[in-house]
Enzyme design. Structure first.
Site, PDB file in Angstrom:
ATOM      1  N   GLU A   1       0.841  -1.195   0.000  1.00  0.00           N
ATOM      2  CA  GLU A   1       0.000   0.000   0.000  1.00  0.00           C
ATOM      3  C   GLU A   1       0.879   1.250   0.000  1.00  0.00           C
ATOM      4  OE1 GLU A   1      -0.262   2.211   2.663  1.00  0.00           O
ATOM      5  OE2 GLU A   1       0.983   1.125   4.110  1.00  0.00           O
ATOM      6  N   PHE A   2       0.360   2.300  -0.623  1.00  0.00           N
ATOM      7  CA  PHE A   2       1.055   3.583  -0.679  1.00  0.00           C
ATOM      8  C   PHE A   2       0.085   4.695  -0.262  1.00  0.00           C
ATOM      9  CE2 PHE A   2       3.122   0.844  -3.816  1.00  0.00           C
ATOM     10  CZ  PHE A   2       4.452   0.937  -3.420  1.00  0.00           C
TER      11      PHE A   2
ATOM     12  N   PHE B   1       7.683  16.803   0.112  1.00  0.00           N
ATOM     13  CA  PHE B   1       8.554  16.296   1.174  1.00  0.00           C
ATOM     14  C   PHE B   1       9.816  17.132   1.337  1.00  0.00           C
ATOM     15  CE2 PHE B   1       5.702  12.857   0.460  1.00  0.00           C
ATOM     16  CZ  PHE B   1       5.568  12.228   1.685  1.00  0.00           C
ATOM     17  N   LEU B   2       9.712  18.424   0.999  1.00  0.00           N
ATOM     18  CA  LEU B   2      10.831  19.341   1.201  1.00  0.00           C
ATOM     19  C   LEU B   2      10.401  20.478   2.130  1.00  0.00           C
ATOM     20  CD1 LEU B   2      12.518  19.615  -2.339  1.00  0.00           C
ATOM     21  CD2 LEU B   2      13.392  18.451  -0.291  1.00  0.00           C
ATOM     22  N   HIS B   3       9.770  20.109   3.221  1.00  0.00           N
ATOM     23  CA  HIS B   3       9.324  21.099   4.199  1.00  0.00           C
ATOM     24  C   HIS B   3      10.058  20.851   5.516  1.00  0.00           C
ATOM     25  CE1 HIS B   3       6.189  22.308   1.419  1.00  0.00           C
ATOM     26  NE2 HIS B   3       5.835  21.040   1.306  1.00  0.00           N
ATOM     27  N   ALA B   4      10.866  21.815   5.907  1.00  0.00           N
ATOM     28  CA  ALA B   4      11.661  21.655   7.123  1.00  0.00           C
ATOM     29  C   ALA B   4      10.762  21.592   8.353  1.00  0.00           C
ATOM     30  CB  ALA B   4      12.648  22.811   7.254  1.00  0.00           C
ATOM     31  N   GLY B   5      11.177  20.810   9.335  1.00  0.00           N
ATOM     32  CA  GLY B   5      10.387  20.670  10.546  1.00  0.00           C
ATOM     33  C   GLY B   5      11.086  19.794  11.561  1.00  0.00           C
TER      34      GLY B   5
ATOM     35  N   GLY C   1       7.756  11.049  11.384  1.00  0.00           N
ATOM     36  CA  GLY C   1       7.219  10.103  12.356  1.00  0.00           C
ATOM     37  C   GLY C   1       6.164   9.267  11.673  1.00  0.00           C
TER      38      GLY C   1
ATOM     39  N   CYS D   1       4.824   4.518   9.248  1.00  0.00           N
ATOM     40  CA  CYS D   1       5.585   3.918   8.153  1.00  0.00           C
ATOM     41  C   CYS D   1       7.080   4.250   8.175  1.00  0.00           C
ATOM     42  CB  CYS D   1       4.994   4.359   6.814  1.00  0.00           C
ATOM     43  SG  CYS D   1       3.323   3.749   6.523  1.00  0.00           S
TER      44      CYS D   1
END
Length: 433
Positions: free
Chosen positions: A151-152, A252-256, A260, A263
């Site tokens: 699954e994705f 998926f290029l958001h700093a934080g 978690g 997956c």
């Protein structure tokens, strides 16, 4: 077709409801009687936007049902999907496959005819081989074909991901299994969703490789954020600048505070274990795991610095506890390590999360849970935004500041501009800016 989902957790319930919405007859099986009782009563045990309506409409149409009786659920099925949990095994990080193997034995005993058994759970390379062996050993007279169909699904967007997928990966070399899986996914195939048929081991590895790559992107931009702070650059613009390159992409290029969830943490660890077992190290993923582990401590230091260094006896309002918005999932949420470190530093924590408070209470019992963001901030010395729920993007900052003992805003998700926060009276701190 008649489809049985073994496991009615996040993957099993979403997948089962969506298959039913395609017109298939679906039975969801789970050993947890309280979960099945809740589903039979129309209560959804997880928070996922749109899922309650999807389940209720397909139950009403007679296409979706729930049971604790695996034998009854499997009898007469065309395909049985194994969608049970595969948590990280304590001690070595390998995926715990005991639930998968136990379900496989029960499926073998319950089968009433030729059956396609599909591993939907995220499993290490070679698991399908072991599932096939268990089926044969348990029922030598059985006619089974084993398929890997990872699954994705993104929590918070799972229904859309299932119905409008980037790709469907099906791992099998069995012609009959291919035909069954084509029929299972026929509505998506007609909609021209990409279906990739591969070998079973290739499909198993594809899931881990995809999650490891996404985890790498998150970790990469977090390290760039640290560099941005050191040199006086803005990580948001760096992210835009590299994300506009089609070879890299903006997602998926958001700093934080690090990744978690259910997956990435366990899948990266499982991939490392598989690589170790086959003596083929994956050094990049090793670094990703290490950097992500230290990321949460770095975020705590940022909060403590904003409090002036000596935080003992002070109060911090934590906004957002789940690992991401639009879910109540607390598994490996960055907030867990952040809150515990704040408590260890002598900080009093008040928290608010739109959906995750009840789940969070089981893992963070020693904090005060509040009715909303303003309630959490009342009398606090700082507010820390940990999860970027939409409700936090349009806060009345002046009202928020007016309720606080000291208006300090630590924006760990970069959802506000510095000038906006400072106009509202806040001392503002962000990530990579």
């Amino acid at each position: 077709m008649r489809i049985t989902m073994i496991g009615s957790g996040y993957v099993g319930l979403v997948s089962g409801a969506c298959f039913a919405d395609f017109g298939h007859s679906v039975i969801c099986v789970d050993k947890a009687a309280d979960k099945i009782e809740a589903l039979l009563a129309g209560r959804i045990p997880i928070y996922e936007p749109g899922l309650e309506q999807l389940v209720s409409s397909n139950v009403a149409a007679g296409r979706l049902s729930f049971t604790t009786d695996l034998a009854a659920g499997v009898a007469g099925a065309d395909a049985v999907f194994i969608a049970v949990g595969t948590p990280s095994r304590r001690g070595d990080g390998h995926a715990d496959l005991s639930y998968v193997y136990a379900a496989t034995e029960e499926i073998a005993r319950a089968a009433t005819g030729p059956l396609v058994v599909v591993t939907k759970s995220t499993v290490p390379v070679g698991t399908g081989d072991r599932v096939e062996q268990i089926l044969r050993d348990t029922r030598p007279d059985g006619d089974f074909a084993v398929v890997s169909n990872p699954e994705f699904l993104r929590e918070g967007a799972a229904i859309g991901d299932f119905k409008r997928p980037d790709r469907i990966v099906i791992g099998t070399d069995d012609d009959r299994a291919r035909a069954v899986m084509r029929e299972v996914y026929r509505p998506l195939y007609l909609g021209e969703s990409p279906i990739l048929f591969t070998g079973r081991r290739t499909a198993e590895l594809t899931k881990y490789a995809a999650n490891a790559f996404l985890a790498t992107k998150i970790t990469f931009i977090n390290e760039m954020a640290d560099l941005c702070e050191a040199v006086g650059a803005d990580v948001r613009d760096v992210s835009r600048g590299i994300g506009l390159d089609n070879r890299i992409g903006r997602k998926f290029l958001h700093a934080g505070p690090g990744y978690g969830g259910s997956c990435f943490p366990k899948d990266t660890l499982a991939l490392l274990k598989t690589a170790e077992d086959f003596e083929s190290p994956v050094r990049i993923v090793e670094a990703v795991v290490q950097v992500n582990d230290t990321r949460k401590r770095a975020m705590v230091r940022k909060v403590l610095y904003a409090l002036g260094g000596d935080a003992r006896g002070k109060t911090v309002a934590v906004l957002g506890l789940t690992f991401k918005p639009n879910t109540d999932d607390m598994r490996d949420a960055p907030s867990i390590a952040i809150v515990q470190s704040l408590i260890d530093a002598g900080v009093n924590v008040r928290a608010y999360d739109p959906e995750g408070a009840e789940t969070a209470k089981a893992v963070m019992p020693d904090i005060t849970y509040c009715a909303d963001a303003y309630d959490a901030a009342a009398g606090a010395d700082a507010v820390a935004i940990v999860t970027e729920w939409d409700v936090f993007r349009a806060l009345d900052l002046k009202r928020l500041a007016a309720t606080m003992a000291a208006p300090v805003l630590v924006d760990l998700r970069n959802i506000y501009d510095r000038a906006e926060a400072e106009r509202a009276g806040f001392a503002y701190s962000a990530v990579g800016r």
